[in-house]
Design a protein around this motif. Structure first.
Motif, mmCIF file in Angstrom:
data_model
loop_
_atom_site.group_PDB
_atom_site.id
_atom_site.type_symbol
_atom_site.label_atom_id
_atom_site.label_comp_id
_atom_site.label_asym_id
_atom_site.label_seq_id
_atom_site.Cartn_x
_atom_site.Cartn_y
_atom_site.Cartn_z
ATOM 1 N N GLY A 39 0.770 -1.229 0.000
ATOM 2 C CA GLY A 39 0.000 0.000 0.000
ATOM 3 C C GLY A 39 0.803 1.282 0.000
ATOM 4 O O GLY A 39 0.272 2.345 0.286
ATOM 5 N N GLY A 40 2.084 1.229 -0.303
ATOM 6 C CA GLY A 40 2.858 2.459 -0.262
ATOM 7 C C GLY A 40 4.199 2.360 -0.952
ATOM 8 O O GLY A 40 4.421 1.520 -1.814
ATOM 9 N N CYS A 41 5.072 3.252 -0.500
ATOM 10 C CA CYS A 41 6.384 3.384 -1.129
ATOM 11 C C CYS A 41 7.438 3.555 -0.047
ATOM 12 O O CYS A 41 7.310 4.422 0.807
ATOM 13 N N ALA A 42 8.455 2.713 -0.087
ATOM 14 C CA ALA A 42 9.634 2.933 0.749
ATOM 15 C C ALA A 42 10.595 3.775 -0.074
ATOM 16 O O ALA A 42 10.790 3.523 -1.267
ATOM 17 N N ALA A 43 11.173 4.782 0.551
ATOM 18 C CA ALA A 43 12.115 5.650 -0.155
ATOM 19 C C ALA A 43 13.271 5.990 0.772
ATOM 20 O O ALA A 43 13.094 6.131 1.987
ATOM 21 N N MET A 44 14.447 6.112 0.168
ATOM 22 C CA MET A 44 15.636 6.442 0.934
ATOM 23 C C MET A 44 16.535 7.317 0.065
ATOM 24 O O MET A 44 16.736 7.022 -1.106
ATOM 25 N N HIS A 82 16.861 6.747 -8.549
ATOM 26 C CA HIS A 82 16.628 8.009 -9.258
ATOM 27 C C HIS A 82 17.785 8.951 -8.988
ATOM 28 O O HIS A 82 18.047 9.296 -7.826
ATOM 29 N N VAL A 83 18.494 9.384 -10.029
ATOM 30 C CA VAL A 83 19.575 10.358 -9.895
ATOM 31 C C VAL A 83 18.928 11.740 -9.943
ATOM 32 O O VAL A 83 18.274 12.096 -10.929
ATOM 33 N N LEU A 84 19.093 12.520 -8.871
ATOM 34 C CA LEU A 84 18.376 13.781 -8.741
ATOM 35 C C LEU A 84 19.064 14.940 -9.460
ATOM 36 O O LEU A 84 20.285 14.983 -9.600
ATOM 37 N N ALA A 85 18.221 15.882 -9.883
ATOM 38 C CA ALA A 85 18.676 17.105 -10.543
ATOM 39 C C ALA A 85 18.957 18.183 -9.496
ATOM 40 O O ALA A 85 18.492 18.103 -8.351
ATOM 41 N N ALA A 86 19.696 19.209 -9.902
ATOM 42 C CA ALA A 86 20.123 20.272 -8.993
ATOM 43 C C ALA A 86 18.960 20.945 -8.273
ATOM 44 O O ALA A 86 19.113 21.378 -7.130
ATOM 45 N N ASP A 87 17.803 21.017 -8.893
ATOM 46 C CA ASP A 87 16.660 21.684 -8.262
ATOM 47 C C ASP A 87 15.816 20.745 -7.405
ATOM 48 O O ASP A 87 14.722 21.105 -6.990
ATOM 49 N N GLN A 88 16.330 19.554 -7.094
ATOM 50 C CA GLN A 88 15.580 18.592 -6.290
ATOM 51 C C GLN A 88 16.156 18.398 -4.888
ATOM 52 O O GLN A 88 15.917 17.398 -4.240
ATOM 53 N N ALA A 89 16.880 19.398 -4.394
ATOM 54 C CA ALA A 89 17.465 19.304 -3.051
ATOM 55 C C ALA A 89 16.391 19.138 -1.986
ATOM 56 O O ALA A 89 16.562 18.337 -1.057
ATOM 57 N N ASP A 90 15.284 19.865 -2.100
ATOM 58 C CA ASP A 90 14.207 19.734 -1.107
ATOM 59 C C ASP A 90 13.678 18.306 -1.053
ATOM 60 O O ASP A 90 13.413 17.771 0.024
ATOM 61 N N LEU A 91 13.530 17.677 -2.212
ATOM 62 C CA LEU A 91 13.072 16.292 -2.266
ATOM 63 C C LEU A 91 14.069 15.377 -1.565
ATOM 64 O O LEU A 91 13.680 14.516 -0.763
ATOM 65 N N ARG A 99 10.540 8.829 6.364
ATOM 66 C CA ARG A 99 10.473 7.533 5.680
ATOM 67 C C ARG A 99 9.220 7.368 4.829
ATOM 68 O O ARG A 99 9.194 6.584 3.898
ATOM 69 N N ASN A 100 8.162 8.093 5.135
ATOM 70 C CA ASN A 100 6.910 7.979 4.383
ATOM 71 C C ASN A 100 6.667 9.170 3.466
ATOM 72 O O ASN A 100 5.547 9.403 3.036
ATOM 73 N N ALA A 101 7.691 9.913 3.153
ATOM 74 C CA ALA A 101 7.557 11.156 2.398
ATOM 75 C C ALA A 101 6.881 10.967 1.043
ATOM 76 O O ALA A 101 6.194 11.861 0.564
ATOM 77 N N LEU A 102 7.056 9.818 0.427
ATOM 78 C CA LEU A 102 6.505 9.607 -0.909
ATOM 79 C C LEU A 102 5.247 8.743 -0.926
ATOM 80 O O LEU A 102 4.727 8.443 -1.998
ATOM 81 N N ASP A 103 4.740 8.354 0.257
ATOM 82 C CA ASP A 103 3.570 7.468 0.313
ATOM 83 C C ASP A 103 2.356 8.011 -0.441
ATOM 84 O O ASP A 103 1.652 7.273 -1.081
ATOM 85 N N ALA A 109 3.978 3.845 -11.304
ATOM 86 C CA ALA A 109 4.709 2.612 -11.019
ATOM 87 C C ALA A 109 5.376 2.122 -12.294
ATOM 88 O O ALA A 109 4.838 2.283 -13.390
ATOM 89 N N ASN A 110 6.553 1.530 -12.147
ATOM 90 C CA ASN A 110 7.223 0.960 -13.311
ATOM 91 C C ASN A 110 6.624 -0.416 -13.626
ATOM 92 O O ASN A 110 5.656 -0.849 -12.996
ATOM 93 N N ALA A 111 7.214 -1.120 -14.572
ATOM 94 C CA ALA A 111 6.687 -2.417 -15.023
ATOM 95 C C ALA A 111 6.673 -3.478 -13.925
ATOM 96 O O ALA A 111 5.959 -4.467 -14.033
ATOM 97 N N HIS A 112 7.434 -3.253 -12.851
ATOM 98 C CA HIS A 112 7.504 -4.218 -11.757
ATOM 99 C C HIS A 112 6.769 -3.735 -10.510
ATOM 100 O O HIS A 112 6.950 -4.297 -9.434
ATOM 101 N N GLY A 113 5.975 -2.675 -10.666
ATOM 102 C CA GLY A 113 5.173 -2.180 -9.556
ATOM 103 C C GLY A 113 5.915 -1.300 -8.573
ATOM 104 O O GLY A 113 5.385 -0.965 -7.520
ATOM 105 N N VAL A 114 7.122 -0.888 -8.905
ATOM 106 C CA VAL A 114 7.910 -0.031 -8.023
ATOM 107 C C VAL A 114 7.485 1.422 -8.251
ATOM 108 O O VAL A 114 7.474 1.888 -9.393
ATOM 109 N N PRO A 115 7.148 2.157 -7.193
ATOM 110 C CA PRO A 115 6.820 3.583 -7.355
ATOM 111 C C PRO A 115 8.042 4.341 -7.879
ATOM 112 O O PRO A 115 9.162 4.130 -7.405
ATOM 113 N N VAL A 116 7.811 5.198 -8.877
ATOM 114 C CA VAL A 116 8.911 5.946 -9.480
ATOM 115 C C VAL A 116 8.576 7.429 -9.560
ATOM 116 O O VAL A 116 7.419 7.815 -9.702
#
Length: 168
Positions: A39-44, A82-91, A99-103, A109-116
């Motif tokens: 039901g969500g997304c783990a992000a680090m 995901h390799v971040l761009a210069a304007d994505q520092a806040d993200l 830990r739940n910032a992207l929930d 989702a990509n072809a394998h169901g991973v949130p992108v």
């Protein structure tokens, strides 16, 4: 010409500040790694990303074993880097702190169901190739199944802070 090193030391596990500062002298890119959860997304946020091999196409990153997010990634069969761009520092900082910032971020989702993320400089959709314990971290090796790129300036990390990269 290099300048003399103002501090030299023998690494001491009891006081790792100087060693951490020395590691911080290596400028890196900044990534956000995602995996699906129930039901969500783990992000680090991670700056330990590196390419390894072209054939087979392999990349790696190294989460800390002590991270509360580590168990999700240790069990994930698929993940996206995901390799971040210069304007994505806040993200980057938001994901690092929450830990739940992207929930509830409305990610696709990509072809394998991973949130992108919809936008980043590069994305590597991976399946788990290998895991290797390395001290207080785990080296997670992913086989790249799909990659995409866009144009832009990179987000960099140096000395514990977001930094710019001057392009010539």
């Amino acid at each position: 010409m290099t300048r003399p090193i103002p501090h030299s030391f023998v690494p001491d596990p009891q006081n790792g500040r100087l060693l951490r500062d020395a590691f911080g002298r290596f400028a890196t890119g900044v990534t956000v790694v995602t995996a699906a959860t129930e039901g969500g997304c783990a992000a680090m946020t991670a700056n330990s990303f590196s390419s390894i091999s072209m054939d087979p196409p392999l990349v790696m990153w190294s989460p800390a074993l002590a991270s509360s997010r580590f168990p999700v990634f240790a069990q994930a069969r698929h993940f996206a880097i995901h390799v971040l761009a210069a304007d994505q520092a806040d993200l980057a900082w938001t994901v690092a702190r929450n830990r739940n910032a992207l929930d509830h971020a409305g990610l696709s989702a990509n072809a394998h169901g991973v949130p992108v993320l919809d936008r980043c400089l590069a994305r590597f959709d991976c399946d788990l190739f290998a895991m290797h314990e390395a001290g207080d971290h785990m080296i997670i090796v992913g086989r790249v199944l799909h990659a995409q790129i866009t144009e832009g300036d990179p987000l960099a990390f140096f000395g514990g802070q977001i930094a710019g990269i001057a392009r010539g």
